[in-house]
Design a protein around this motif. Structure first.
Motif, mmCIF file in Angstrom:
data_model
loop_
_atom_site.group_PDB
_atom_site.id
_atom_site.type_symbol
_atom_site.label_atom_id
_atom_site.label_comp_id
_atom_site.label_asym_id
_atom_site.label_seq_id
_atom_site.Cartn_x
_atom_site.Cartn_y
_atom_site.Cartn_z
ATOM 1 N N PRO A 1 0.836 -1.052 -0.013
ATOM 2 C CA PRO A 1 -0.124 0.014 0.065
ATOM 3 C C PRO A 1 0.813 1.034 0.031
ATOM 4 O O PRO A 1 1.955 1.149 0.660
ATOM 5 N N ASN A 2 0.462 2.224 -0.655
ATOM 6 C CA ASN A 2 1.067 3.504 -0.696
ATOM 7 C C ASN A 2 2.420 3.439 -1.280
ATOM 8 O O ASN A 2 3.167 4.318 -1.020
ATOM 9 N N ILE A 3 2.720 2.520 -2.103
ATOM 10 C CA ILE A 3 4.188 2.424 -2.500
ATOM 11 C C ILE A 3 4.107 2.156 -4.149
ATOM 12 O O ILE A 3 3.230 1.042 -4.514
ATOM 13 N N HIS B 1 6.255 7.912 11.187
ATOM 14 C CA HIS B 1 4.898 7.476 11.574
ATOM 15 C C HIS B 1 4.462 7.328 13.163
ATOM 16 O O HIS B 1 5.577 6.975 13.757
ATOM 17 N N PRO B 2 3.627 7.619 13.507
ATOM 18 C CA PRO B 2 3.299 7.690 14.951
ATOM 19 C C PRO B 2 3.379 6.256 15.742
ATOM 20 O O PRO B 2 3.775 6.619 16.922
ATOM 21 N N GLU C 1 1.883 -1.473 7.303
ATOM 22 C CA GLU C 1 1.284 -0.759 8.433
ATOM 23 C C GLU C 1 1.839 0.557 8.628
ATOM 24 O O GLU C 1 1.146 1.570 9.114
ATOM 25 N N LEU C 2 3.070 0.830 8.168
ATOM 26 C CA LEU C 2 3.679 2.183 8.735
ATOM 27 C C LEU C 2 4.002 3.206 7.646
ATOM 28 O O LEU C 2 4.644 4.228 7.693
ATOM 29 N N VAL C 3 3.734 2.923 6.286
ATOM 30 C CA VAL C 3 3.923 3.761 5.185
ATOM 31 C C VAL C 3 2.549 4.470 4.712
ATOM 32 O O VAL C 3 1.596 3.953 4.305
ATOM 33 N N SER C 4 2.594 5.707 5.236
ATOM 34 C CA SER C 4 1.468 6.674 4.945
ATOM 35 C C SER C 4 1.440 7.052 3.442
ATOM 36 O O SER C 4 2.503 6.465 2.544
ATOM 37 N N THR D 1 12.353 4.441 4.649
ATOM 38 C CA THR D 1 11.648 3.373 4.167
ATOM 39 C C THR D 1 12.234 2.820 2.491
ATOM 40 O O THR D 1 12.343 1.694 2.255
ATOM 41 N N ASN D 2 12.768 3.808 1.823
ATOM 42 C CA ASN D 2 13.592 3.573 0.616
ATOM 43 C C ASN D 2 14.591 2.285 0.712
ATOM 44 O O ASN D 2 14.793 1.446 -0.080
#
Length: 301
Positions: free
Chosen positions: A40-42, A64-65, A87-90, A105-106
Protein backbone atom coordinates in the motif's frame (compact mmCIF):
# COMPACT_ATOMS: atom_id res chain seq x y z
CA UNK A 1 34.82 0.25 21.43
CA UNK A 2 32.32 0.04 18.59
CA UNK A 3 29.62 2.58 17.81
CA UNK A 4 26.27 2.26 16.05
CA UNK A 5 26.59 4.23 12.78
CA UNK A 6 22.84 4.53 12.11
CA UNK A 7 22.02 5.82 8.64
CA UNK A 8 25.65 5.85 7.52
CA UNK A 9 24.80 2.22 6.78
CA UNK A 10 22.84 3.50 3.78
CA UNK A 11 26.15 4.16 2.02
CA UNK A 12 27.26 0.53 2.45
CA UNK A 13 23.93 -0.71 1.08
CA UNK A 14 24.01 1.75 -1.83
CA UNK A 15 27.50 0.52 -2.69
CA UNK A 16 26.24 -3.07 -2.72
CA UNK A 17 23.33 -2.13 -5.02
CA UNK A 18 25.73 -0.41 -7.43
CA UNK A 19 28.02 -3.43 -7.38
CA UNK A 20 25.07 -5.65 -8.31
CA UNK A 21 24.39 -3.27 -11.20
CA UNK A 22 28.01 -3.58 -12.31
CA UNK A 23 27.63 -7.38 -12.21
CA UNK A 24 24.59 -7.14 -14.51
CA UNK A 25 22.18 -8.51 -11.91
CA UNK A 26 20.20 -5.30 -11.49
CA UNK A 27 19.64 -1.99 -13.29
CA UNK A 28 19.32 1.44 -11.73
CA UNK A 29 16.27 2.17 -13.84
CA UNK A 30 14.50 -1.11 -13.01
CA UNK A 31 11.03 -0.56 -11.60
CA UNK A 32 10.67 -2.03 -8.13
CA UNK A 33 7.65 -4.01 -9.32
CA UNK A 34 10.17 -6.22 -11.15
CA UNK A 35 11.61 -7.32 -7.81
CA UNK A 36 9.02 -6.80 -5.08
CA UNK A 37 5.40 -7.49 -4.29
CA UNK A 38 2.92 -4.61 -4.18
CA UNK A 39 2.54 -2.70 -0.92
CA UNK A 40 0.00 0.00 0.00
CA UNK A 41 1.09 3.57 -0.77
CA UNK A 42 4.19 2.38 -2.67
CA UNK A 43 4.11 2.94 -6.43
CA UNK A 44 5.43 -0.07 -8.33
CA UNK A 45 6.84 2.26 -10.99
CA UNK A 46 9.44 3.68 -8.61
CA UNK A 47 12.95 2.92 -9.85
CA UNK A 48 15.95 1.60 -7.96
CA UNK A 49 17.69 4.93 -8.62
CA UNK A 50 14.80 6.85 -7.06
CA UNK A 51 15.05 4.72 -3.93
CA UNK A 52 18.79 5.35 -3.70
CA UNK A 53 18.57 9.14 -4.03
CA UNK A 54 15.30 9.66 -2.11
CA UNK A 55 13.28 10.94 -5.06
CA UNK A 56 10.73 8.10 -4.81
CA UNK A 57 8.24 10.07 -2.72
CA UNK A 58 7.76 7.06 -0.40
CA UNK A 59 6.71 8.04 3.13
CA UNK A 60 9.39 7.71 5.82
CA UNK A 61 8.06 5.08 8.23
CA UNK A 62 10.30 6.52 10.97
CA UNK A 63 7.90 9.47 11.14
CA UNK A 64 4.74 7.36 11.52
CA UNK A 65 3.19 7.84 15.00
CA UNK A 66 3.14 4.05 15.56
CA UNK A 67 6.74 3.58 14.44
CA UNK A 68 9.09 1.98 16.98
CA UNK A 69 11.36 4.96 16.35
CA UNK A 70 8.78 7.13 18.12
CA UNK A 71 9.07 4.98 21.28
CA UNK A 72 12.63 5.07 22.58
CA UNK A 73 13.45 1.56 23.82
CA UNK A 74 9.76 1.05 24.63
CA UNK A 75 8.74 -1.27 21.81
CA UNK A 76 9.18 -5.02 22.21
CA UNK A 77 7.43 -6.00 18.97
CA UNK A 78 9.57 -7.67 16.32
CA UNK A 79 9.00 -5.50 13.25
CA UNK A 80 9.46 -7.43 10.04
CA UNK A 81 10.11 -5.47 6.88
CA UNK A 82 6.83 -6.51 5.22
CA UNK A 83 4.88 -5.45 8.32
CA UNK A 84 6.49 -2.02 8.22
CA UNK A 85 5.63 -1.61 4.55
CA UNK A 86 2.02 -2.68 5.11
CA UNK A 87 1.30 -0.80 8.34
CA UNK A 88 3.65 2.18 8.75
CA UNK A 89 3.86 3.71 5.26
CA UNK A 90 1.38 6.56 4.84
CA UNK A 91 0.48 8.34 1.60
CA UNK A 92 3.50 9.35 -0.52
CA UNK A 93 5.00 12.82 -0.31
CA UNK A 94 4.83 13.21 -4.11
CA UNK A 95 4.72 11.05 -7.26
CA UNK A 96 7.93 9.16 -8.17
CA UNK A 97 10.58 11.62 -9.33
CA UNK A 98 8.44 14.60 -8.32
CA UNK A 99 10.66 15.94 -5.54
CA UNK A 100 13.11 14.97 -2.81
CA UNK A 101 12.41 13.71 0.70
CA UNK A 102 14.71 11.66 2.90
CA UNK A 103 13.06 8.32 3.72
CA UNK A 104 14.52 5.28 5.43
CA UNK A 105 11.69 3.25 3.86
CA UNK A 106 13.57 3.52 0.55
CA UNK A 107 16.43 1.55 2.02
CA UNK A 108 14.20 -1.15 3.45
CA UNK A 109 12.99 -1.71 -0.11
CA UNK A 110 16.57 -1.72 -1.42
CA UNK A 111 17.59 -4.25 1.20
CA UNK A 112 14.72 -6.54 0.17
CA UNK A 113 15.77 -6.29 -3.48
CA UNK A 114 19.42 -7.06 -2.69
CA UNK A 115 18.52 -10.03 -0.51
CA UNK A 116 16.21 -11.42 -3.20
CA UNK A 117 18.99 -11.23 -5.78
CA UNK A 118 21.73 -12.57 -3.51
CA UNK A 119 19.60 -15.12 -1.63
CA UNK A 120 21.42 -14.23 1.58
CA UNK A 121 21.11 -11.80 4.44
CA UNK A 122 22.57 -8.37 3.74
CA UNK A 123 24.96 -8.67 6.70
CA UNK A 124 26.58 -11.73 5.12
CA UNK A 125 26.97 -9.90 1.81
CA UNK A 126 28.66 -6.91 3.44
CA UNK A 127 30.97 -9.12 5.44
CA UNK A 128 32.14 -11.25 2.51
CA UNK A 129 32.31 -8.45 -0.07
CA UNK A 130 33.71 -5.59 2.02
CA UNK A 131 34.57 -6.16 5.67
CA UNK A 132 36.86 -9.16 5.13
CA UNK A 133 38.55 -8.18 1.81
CA UNK A 134 39.22 -4.62 2.99
CA UNK A 135 40.45 -5.82 6.38
CA UNK A 136 37.82 -3.79 8.24
CA UNK A 137 38.30 -5.97 11.30
CA UNK A 138 36.42 -3.67 13.66
CA UNK A 139 33.24 -3.46 11.56
CA UNK A 140 30.38 -5.87 12.27
CA UNK A 141 26.67 -6.33 11.66
CA UNK A 142 24.99 -7.43 14.89
CA UNK A 143 21.77 -9.41 15.15
CA UNK A 144 19.21 -7.04 16.67
CA UNK A 145 17.33 -9.93 18.30
CA UNK A 146 20.29 -11.13 20.35
CA UNK A 147 22.99 -9.83 22.62
CA UNK A 148 26.27 -8.57 21.24
CA UNK A 149 28.98 -11.24 20.79
CA UNK A 150 31.10 -11.63 23.90
CA UNK A 151 34.27 -10.26 22.26
CA UNK A 152 32.52 -7.12 21.01
CA UNK A 153 32.64 -4.05 23.24
CA UNK A 154 29.92 -1.55 22.39
CA UNK A 155 30.12 2.00 23.67
CA UNK A 156 27.26 2.50 26.11
CA UNK A 157 24.93 5.12 24.78
CA UNK A 158 23.51 8.31 26.24
CA UNK A 159 20.18 9.24 24.70
CA UNK A 160 17.53 11.78 25.57
CA UNK A 161 15.95 8.95 27.58
CA UNK A 162 19.10 8.57 29.67
CA UNK A 163 21.82 5.94 29.92
CA UNK A 164 21.30 2.57 28.25
CA UNK A 165 23.73 -0.35 28.30
CA UNK A 166 23.25 -1.85 24.85
CA UNK A 167 25.57 -4.82 25.17
CA UNK A 168 23.05 -7.22 26.78
CA UNK A 169 19.94 -5.55 25.35
CA UNK A 170 18.12 -7.05 22.34
CA UNK A 171 16.55 -4.50 20.02
CA UNK A 172 13.64 -6.32 18.35
CA UNK A 173 12.20 -3.08 16.98
CA UNK A 174 15.34 -2.18 15.04
CA UNK A 175 14.74 -2.05 11.30
CA UNK A 176 17.71 -0.12 10.00
CA UNK A 177 19.15 -1.16 6.66
CA UNK A 178 21.44 -2.92 7.04
CA UNK A 179 20.77 -4.06 10.60
CA UNK A 180 22.95 -2.52 13.26
CA UNK A 181 26.35 -1.84 11.74
CA UNK A 182 28.84 -1.16 14.51
CA UNK A 183 32.34 0.10 13.80
CA UNK A 184 35.14 2.40 14.93
CA UNK A 185 35.86 5.83 13.53
CA UNK A 186 39.10 4.49 12.04
CA UNK A 187 37.35 1.68 10.16
CA UNK A 188 34.62 4.05 8.97
CA UNK A 189 37.18 6.54 7.66
CA UNK A 190 39.01 3.72 5.91
CA UNK A 191 35.79 2.51 4.26
CA UNK A 192 35.10 5.91 2.72
CA UNK A 193 38.77 6.35 1.79
CA UNK A 194 38.84 2.96 0.05
CA UNK A 195 35.66 3.95 -1.80
CA UNK A 196 36.54 7.44 -3.04
CA UNK A 197 40.32 7.94 -2.80
CA UNK A 198 41.75 4.50 -3.50
CA UNK A 199 38.74 3.51 -5.65
CA UNK A 200 39.01 -0.13 -4.60
CA UNK A 201 35.31 -0.86 -4.25
CA UNK A 202 33.40 0.41 -7.31
CA UNK A 203 34.47 1.05 -10.91
CA UNK A 204 34.61 4.66 -12.10
CA UNK A 205 31.28 4.41 -13.92
CA UNK A 206 29.40 3.62 -10.73
CA UNK A 207 31.36 6.03 -8.56
CA UNK A 208 30.20 8.63 -11.07
CA UNK A 209 26.60 7.48 -10.59
CA UNK A 210 26.95 7.63 -6.81
CA UNK A 211 28.31 11.18 -6.94
CA UNK A 212 25.68 12.48 -9.37
CA UNK A 213 23.89 14.61 -6.80
CA UNK A 214 20.19 15.38 -7.03
CA UNK A 215 19.67 19.01 -6.15
CA UNK A 216 17.94 20.58 -4.41
CA UNK A 217 17.80 18.25 -1.44
CA UNK A 218 16.15 20.67 0.99
CA UNK A 219 15.17 20.84 4.63
CA UNK A 220 15.92 17.85 6.86
CA UNK A 221 18.85 17.32 6.80
CA UNK A 222 20.17 20.51 5.17
CA UNK A 223 22.14 19.42 2.11
CA UNK A 224 23.37 20.83 -1.18
CA UNK A 225 22.42 17.57 -2.86
CA UNK A 226 22.03 13.83 -2.43
CA UNK A 227 23.58 11.18 -4.66
CA UNK A 228 23.10 7.42 -4.46
CA UNK A 229 23.43 6.78 -0.74
CA UNK A 230 25.59 9.89 -0.43
CA UNK A 231 25.07 13.35 1.09
CA UNK A 232 26.71 16.39 -0.52
CA UNK A 233 27.70 19.75 0.96
CA UNK A 234 29.08 22.37 -1.41
CA UNK A 235 31.61 24.98 -0.29
CA UNK A 236 28.91 27.53 0.52
CA UNK A 237 26.96 25.18 2.78
CA UNK A 238 30.14 23.90 4.46
CA UNK A 239 31.02 27.46 5.38
CA UNK A 240 27.50 28.13 6.64
CA UNK A 241 27.31 24.90 8.66
CA UNK A 242 30.86 24.63 9.97
CA UNK A 243 32.41 28.08 9.53
CA UNK A 244 35.11 26.88 7.13
CA UNK A 245 35.05 28.06 3.52
CA UNK A 246 36.34 26.65 0.27
CA UNK A 247 35.73 22.99 1.11
CA UNK A 248 33.37 20.55 -0.61
CA UNK A 249 32.52 17.28 1.04
CA UNK A 250 30.42 14.19 0.59
CA UNK A 251 29.64 11.24 2.82
CA UNK A 252 26.80 10.47 5.21
CA UNK A 253 25.48 11.17 8.68
CA UNK A 254 23.64 8.92 11.09
CA UNK A 255 21.47 9.42 14.12
CA UNK A 256 19.99 6.75 16.34
CA UNK A 257 19.13 6.49 20.03
CA UNK A 258 22.24 7.49 21.93
CA UNK A 259 24.57 7.57 18.92
CA UNK A 260 25.49 10.09 16.24
CA UNK A 261 27.86 9.60 13.32
CA UNK A 262 29.33 11.65 10.51
CA UNK A 263 31.85 10.69 7.84
CA UNK A 264 32.91 13.04 5.06
CA UNK A 265 35.36 12.81 2.18
CA UNK A 266 36.97 16.10 1.12
CA UNK A 267 37.70 15.52 -2.59
CA UNK A 268 39.77 18.68 -3.03
CA UNK A 269 42.03 17.69 -0.12
CA UNK A 270 41.83 13.90 -0.67
CA UNK A 271 41.08 13.41 3.00
CA UNK A 272 38.41 11.58 5.02
CA UNK A 273 37.12 12.61 8.45
CA UNK A 274 34.93 10.29 10.54
CA UNK A 275 33.41 11.03 13.94
CA UNK A 276 31.34 8.65 16.08
CA UNK A 277 29.93 9.55 19.48
CA UNK A 278 27.74 7.71 22.00
CA UNK A 279 25.46 10.69 22.61
CA UNK A 280 22.54 11.86 20.49
CA UNK A 281 23.04 15.61 20.95
CA UNK A 282 24.27 17.51 17.90
CA UNK A 283 26.68 19.74 19.80
CA UNK A 284 29.21 17.05 20.70
CA UNK A 285 29.47 15.66 17.18
CA UNK A 286 29.71 19.09 15.57
CA UNK A 287 32.36 20.32 18.01
CA UNK A 288 34.63 17.36 17.28
CA UNK A 289 34.03 17.43 13.53
CA UNK A 290 34.66 21.19 13.23
CA UNK A 291 37.86 20.87 15.23
CA UNK A 292 39.14 18.12 12.95
CA UNK A 293 38.03 19.98 9.83
CA UNK A 294 39.94 23.09 10.91
CA UNK A 295 43.04 21.06 11.67
CA UNK A 296 42.93 19.23 8.34
CA UNK A 297 42.23 22.28 6.18
CA UNK A 298 44.77 24.40 8.03
CA UNK A 299 47.50 21.79 7.69
CA UNK A 300 46.88 20.82 4.08
CA UNK A 301 46.52 24.37 2.86
Amino acid sequence: MLFDIGSVGKNYLATLILQLCHEGRLKLDDSISKWLDHYPNIDGGITVRQLLNHTSGVFDFVKHPDSPWQMIYQSTKIWEQKTILNELVSAPYFPPGGGWHYSTTNYILLRMIAEKILQTDISNALKTRYFIPLNLTHTVCIDPLGSAPSKIIIANNWSSAGYVDLAPKPQPWTTTSPHLIYTTSADLARWIHFLFYEKQVLPAEYLGQMTSFHSPAPNDPPLSGYGLGLMYLDAELTEKAFGIGGVRMWGHGGNTFGFKSLVMYLPDLETTIAVLINDDRDQGLETIFIGLLRAVTGHLR
